[in-house]
Each structure stands twice: as C-alpha cells, then as structure tokens.
Design a protein around this motif. Structure first.
Motif, PDB file in Angstrom:
ATOM      1  N   ASN A 147       0.817  -1.215   0.000  1.00 52.67           N
ATOM      2  CA  ASN A 147       0.000   0.000   0.000  1.00 52.67           C
ATOM      3  C   ASN A 147       0.848   1.262   0.000  1.00 52.67           C
ATOM      4  OD1 ASN A 147      -2.603  -1.174  -0.002  1.00 52.67           O
ATOM      5  ND2 ASN A 147      -2.397  -1.664   2.162  1.00 52.67           N
ATOM      6  N   GLU A 148       2.159   1.089   0.010  1.00 58.07           N
ATOM      7  CA  GLU A 148       3.055   2.247  -0.018  1.00 58.07           C
ATOM      8  C   GLU A 148       3.012   2.879  -1.403  1.00 58.07           C
ATOM      9  OE1 GLU A 148       7.780   3.310   0.753  1.00 58.07           O
ATOM     10  OE2 GLU A 148       7.058   1.249   0.824  1.00 58.07           O
ATOM     11  N   PHE A 149       3.014   4.214  -1.455  1.00 61.00           N
ATOM     12  CA  PHE A 149       2.973   4.912  -2.732  1.00 61.00           C
ATOM     13  C   PHE A 149       4.353   4.908  -3.383  1.00 61.00           C
ATOM     14  CE2 PHE A 149      -0.678   6.863  -0.526  1.00 61.00           C
ATOM     15  CZ  PHE A 149      -1.658   6.596  -1.470  1.00 61.00           C
ATOM     16  N   ARG A 162      -3.292  11.578 -10.199  1.00 58.58           N
ATOM     17  CA  ARG A 162      -2.679  10.677 -11.172  1.00 58.58           C
ATOM     18  C   ARG A 162      -1.447   9.986 -10.592  1.00 58.58           C
ATOM     19  NH1 ARG A 162      -1.508  14.616 -16.026  1.00 58.58           N
ATOM     20  NH2 ARG A 162      -0.815  15.833 -14.238  1.00 58.58           N
ATOM     21  N   TYR A 163      -0.821  10.641  -9.622  1.00 58.55           N
ATOM     22  CA  TYR A 163       0.423  10.117  -9.049  1.00 58.55           C
ATOM     23  C   TYR A 163       0.183   9.365  -7.739  1.00 58.55           C
ATOM     24  CZ  TYR A 163       2.851  12.889 -12.543  1.00 58.55           C
ATOM     25  OH  TYR A 163       3.295  13.396 -13.736  1.00 58.55           O
ATOM     26  N   ALA A 164      -1.074   9.201  -7.362  1.00 57.16           N
ATOM     27  CA  ALA A 164      -1.393   8.424  -6.156  1.00 57.16           C
ATOM     28  C   ALA A 164      -1.411   6.951  -6.533  1.00 57.16           C
ATOM     29  CB  ALA A 164      -2.732   8.869  -5.579  1.00 57.16           C
ATOM     30  N   ILE A 165      -0.218   6.405  -6.709  1.00 61.00           N
ATOM     31  CA  ILE A 165      -0.066   5.040  -7.215  1.00 61.00           C
ATOM     32  C   ILE A 165       0.617   4.179  -6.154  1.00 61.00           C
ATOM     33  CG2 ILE A 165       0.944   3.606  -9.019  1.00 61.00           C
ATOM     34  CD1 ILE A 165       1.082   6.239 -10.716  1.00 61.00           C
ATOM     35  N   THR A 166      -0.031   3.110  -5.744  1.00 59.56           N
ATOM     36  CA  THR A 166       0.581   2.198  -4.775  1.00 59.56           C
ATOM     37  C   THR A 166       1.448   1.177  -5.518  1.00 59.56           C
ATOM     38  OG1 THR A 166      -1.215   0.590  -4.829  1.00 59.56           O
ATOM     39  CG2 THR A 166      -1.416   2.413  -3.251  1.00 59.56           C
ATOM     40  N   GLY A 185       7.851  -6.678 -24.985  1.00 60.08           N
ATOM     41  CA  GLY A 185       7.205  -5.523 -25.579  1.00 60.08           C
ATOM     42  C   GLY A 185       5.931  -5.126 -24.852  1.00 60.08           C
ATOM     43  N   LEU A 186       5.536  -3.887 -25.079  1.00 62.00           N
ATOM     44  CA  LEU A 186       4.326  -3.340 -24.485  1.00 62.00           C
ATOM     45  C   LEU A 186       3.127  -3.788 -25.307  1.00 62.00           C
ATOM     46  CD1 LEU A 186       3.208  -1.314 -22.337  1.00 62.00           C
ATOM     47  CD2 LEU A 186       3.617   0.498 -24.010  1.00 62.00           C
ATOM     48  N   HIS A 187       2.115  -4.388 -24.657  1.00 52.84           N
ATOM     49  CA  HIS A 187       0.931  -4.895 -25.356  1.00 52.84           C
ATOM     50  C   HIS A 187       0.182  -3.758 -26.041  1.00 52.84           C
ATOM     51  CE1 HIS A 187      -2.551  -7.274 -26.295  1.00 52.84           C
ATOM     52  NE2 HIS A 187      -3.329  -6.517 -25.558  1.00 52.84           N
ATOM     53  N   THR A 188      -0.059  -2.679 -25.309  1.00 50.29           N
ATOM     54  CA  THR A 188      -0.680  -1.473 -25.851  1.00 50.29           C
ATOM     55  C   THR A 188      -0.367  -0.331 -24.903  1.00 50.29           C
ATOM     56  OG1 THR A 188      -2.756  -0.478 -26.624  1.00 50.29           O
ATOM     57  CG2 THR A 188      -2.878  -1.807 -24.637  1.00 50.29           C
ATOM     58  N   PHE A 189      -0.422   0.887 -25.410  1.00 50.01           N
ATOM     59  CA  PHE A 189      -0.149   2.046 -24.558  1.00 50.01           C
ATOM     60  C   PHE A 189      -1.483   2.550 -24.015  1.00 50.01           C
ATOM     61  CE2 PHE A 189       1.332   6.576 -23.917  1.00 50.01           C
ATOM     62  CZ  PHE A 189       2.187   6.263 -22.875  1.00 50.01           C
ATOM     63  N   PRO A 190      -1.660   2.568 -22.692  1.00 55.58           N
ATOM     64  CA  PRO A 190      -2.971   2.893 -22.107  1.00 55.58           C
ATOM     65  C   PRO A 190      -3.402   4.328 -22.358  1.00 55.58           C
ATOM     66  CG  PRO A 190      -1.281   2.814 -20.409  1.00 55.58           C
ATOM     67  CD  PRO A 190      -0.632   2.318 -21.663  1.00 55.58           C
ATOM     68  N   SER A 191      -4.699   4.543 -22.264  1.00 54.59           N
ATOM     69  CA  SER A 191      -5.247   5.890 -22.425  1.00 54.59           C
ATOM     70  C   SER A 191      -5.367   6.603 -21.084  1.00 54.59           C
ATOM     71  CB  SER A 191      -6.620   5.829 -23.100  1.00 54.59           C
ATOM     72  OG  SER A 191      -7.512   5.017 -22.336  1.00 54.59           O
ATOM     73  N   LYS A 192      -5.532   5.830 -19.998  1.00 58.88           N
ATOM     74  CA  LYS A 192      -5.651   6.439 -18.673  1.00 58.88           C
ATOM     75  C   LYS A 192      -4.294   6.939 -18.199  1.00 58.88           C
ATOM     76  CE  LYS A 192      -9.757   3.962 -17.108  1.00 58.88           C
ATOM     77  NZ  LYS A 192     -10.357   3.113 -16.041  1.00 58.88           N
ATOM     78  N   GLU A 193      -4.299   8.161 -17.675  1.00 61.46           N
ATOM     79  CA  GLU A 193      -3.035   8.816 -17.370  1.00 61.46           C
ATOM     80  C   GLU A 193      -2.245   8.125 -16.257  1.00 61.46           C
ATOM     81  OE1 GLU A 193      -2.616  13.100 -18.082  1.00 61.46           O
ATOM     82  OE2 GLU A 193      -4.763  13.169 -17.659  1.00 61.46           O
ATOM     83  N   LYS A 194      -2.934   7.635 -15.237  1.00 62.88           N
ATOM     84  CA  LYS A 194      -2.223   6.962 -14.148  1.00 62.88           C
ATOM     85  C   LYS A 194      -1.460   5.758 -14.679  1.00 62.88           C
ATOM     86  CE  LYS A 194      -3.910   6.620  -9.950  1.00 62.88           C
ATOM     87  NZ  LYS A 194      -4.640   6.203  -8.713  1.00 62.88           N
ATOM     88  N   ARG A 195      -2.080   5.002 -15.578  1.00 60.41           N
ATOM     89  CA  ARG A 195      -1.421   3.832 -16.160  1.00 60.41           C
ATOM     90  C   ARG A 195      -0.258   4.250 -17.060  1.00 60.41           C
ATOM     91  NH1 ARG A 195      -6.796   0.190 -17.724  1.00 60.41           N
ATOM     92  NH2 ARG A 195      -7.580   0.008 -15.570  1.00 60.41           N
ATOM     93  N   LYS A 196      -0.456   5.357 -17.781  1.00 53.81           N
ATOM     94  CA  LYS A 196       0.634   5.881 -18.609  1.00 53.81           C
ATOM     95  C   LYS A 196       1.864   6.168 -17.756  1.00 53.81           C
ATOM     96  CE  LYS A 196      -1.891   8.234 -22.338  1.00 53.81           C
ATOM     97  NZ  LYS A 196      -2.188   9.554 -22.935  1.00 53.81           N
ATOM     98  N   ILE A 197       1.649   6.802 -16.625  1.00 55.40           N
ATOM     99  CA  ILE A 197       2.759   7.169 -15.743  1.00 55.40           C
ATOM    100  C   ILE A 197       3.514   5.938 -15.274  1.00 55.40           C
ATOM    101  CG2 ILE A 197       3.298   8.125 -13.452  1.00 55.40           C
ATOM    102  CD1 ILE A 197       0.957  10.139 -14.006  1.00 55.40           C
TER     103      ILE A 197
END
Length: 255
Positions: A147-149, A162-166, A185-197
């Motif tokens: 649970n640590e960020f 967007r940066y509140a990522i555990t 390789g990367l399967h696909t590049f996500p559209s959601k910003e948190k996942r992008k980060i």
C-alpha cells in the motif's frame, strides 16, 4: 537498485542537507543531485589536491553544484512548499542580510513585515518536524508494503491524483501491459493517465542518468517496447520524465 528519485526522496533530512548518501553495501558516497559516486578506499584528484571519497564528494558538490541549498531552494514549489516571496526571503536570510537590508533589496515593505515572515518560517519548521515524526510513526505501524505509494519523479508536472499510485497498483498494471514479462514488448499504450505514468516510469529505467541521447538513440530504445515509439517519446517529455534541446537533437533524463 533504487533510481535517482528514490534515492533523493528516501534520503534523511540530514542527507538532503549534505547532498549525498552513503551506500554501505557498495562502499560508496553518491551525489543526490547527479548520482556521481565516490568509492571508499580510492583517492580522487581535485584541482591540486588528492582527496579520499568523503571529502571528494563534498568537493564535487561545491565545485559542480555550488551548494545543496541552491539546489533545494530552486526545486518547484510543490516540493519546497515555499511561495516566491518566501523563497526570496530564505535566500536573503542565507546571505545574512538584516531585515533593513532585505526591505531595501525588495524595494518595499517594512522591517516588521520581514520579522513576521521570519516567525512564520520558524513555525513552518516546527510543523514540518511534527509531520515527519507522524509519518515515521505510520511507517513503524507497518502501514506500508504494497500500500506504499511509489516515488514521484522530480520532473513531474501538475502533481495530483494521477500520481497516487501504490506498489500493488504498479505491479498489476505492469503485468497487464507487459504480458510477456517486463523485458518484453508493451501490449498497448494505455489511455488512462495513471497507467501511462506507471508504464513510462518502467520504460525510463532503460535510460542512463547524466547522459545525452540523440533522437535516434531514444527511438532505438523505445522501439524495443512499442512500435509507436513517437507516442512514447512525446509522453516522456509531456510528463516531465525527460527533457530535450530546443532543436530536438539531444534528450536526457530530467531532474
């Protein structure tokens, strides 16, 4: 191995003030600003002197970075918590200026106003000490682990939810998008910003600090992850992970 942002944010207050940490397992001192390292037992030439590792990193910080104070005070407001006025006052206090001199320098205000700002900064220091103690107690209570960020890179723009990522979220996202493993390789590049980060932070590990890459070199590294490397390259700049020269000929890790 911790990346440079982890080293910086995991450093103690004392280490941040000095500008370096000591990695006991590797017997070396590491600069928190540029990651230059100095091995114990090695003698380093500096100008006309020969210095052991600890003194060498102190000389390095003074010669290359001038001072840790300059580096810290010029960090973005989101890290220092200082307004532009407070930053200017802190620099003036550092220079040893009297309240009267500061009023003259700022071309306005009064000595009583400056004294009030001094008082408020002292109160801010007390609050920071209490807050650090509270966060230390939280860690002692084991409220960390998955649970640590994750650490926010110093080049981050518009730090928000967007940066509140555990760490748990990070592992799940990486497993979802790198189906053939983190080296694949990367399967696909996500559209959601948190996942992008999360994806961009992982890709960034393929770049070395303190090195300037050509655009072609950047593209070659990114192609290993994703066919549309231009999108990834643009995102690395957009989210503050990398910087580039005005003519686009050079790229380097930010911060």
């Amino acid at each position: 191995m911790m990346d440079k942002d982890e080293q910086f944010w995991n450093a103690s207050v004392e280490e941040l003030a000095k500008g370096y940490i000591y990695e006991e397992e590797k017997s070396r001192f590491v600069c928190l600003m540029c990651q230059e390292s100095f091995l114990t037992g090695v003698i380093y030439p500096f100008q006309h002197l020969l210095l052991e590792a600890k003194r060498a990193i102190e000389a390095h910080i003074e010669l290359v970075h001038h001072s840790m104070f300059d580096y810290l005070v010029n960090l973005d407001k989101k890290y220092t918590g200082l307004s532009d006025l407070q930053k200017e006052l802190v620099i003036s206090f550092r220079e040893g200026l009297s309240d009267k001199d500061i009023v003259s320098k700022m071309d306005g205000g009064s000595t009583s106003t400056i004294r009030n700002h001094r008082f408020k900064l002292k109160e801010k220091e007390k609050q920071a000490k209490v807050f650090l103690a509270l966060m230390s107690l939280l860690k002692d209570e084991k409220e960390i682990g998955m649970n640590e960020f994750i650490q926010i890179h110093k080049g981050a723009k518009m730090v928000d939810d967007r940066y509140a990522i555990t760490k748990e979220e990070k592992e799940k996202v990486l497993a979802t998008y790198f189906k053939n493993g983190l080296d694949g390789g990367l399967h696909t590049f996500p559209s959601k910003e948190k996942r992008k980060i999360i994806i961009l932070q992982h890709i960034l590990q393929s770049f070395e600090p303190n090195r300037i890459y050509t655009e072609r070199e950047v593209n070659e590294i990114l192609k290993k992850f994703y066919q549309d490397f231009v999108t990834i390259r643009r995102a690395l700049i957009e989210y503050g992970f990398m910087e580039r020269s005005n003519d686009g000929s050079g790229y380097w890790l930010k911060g």
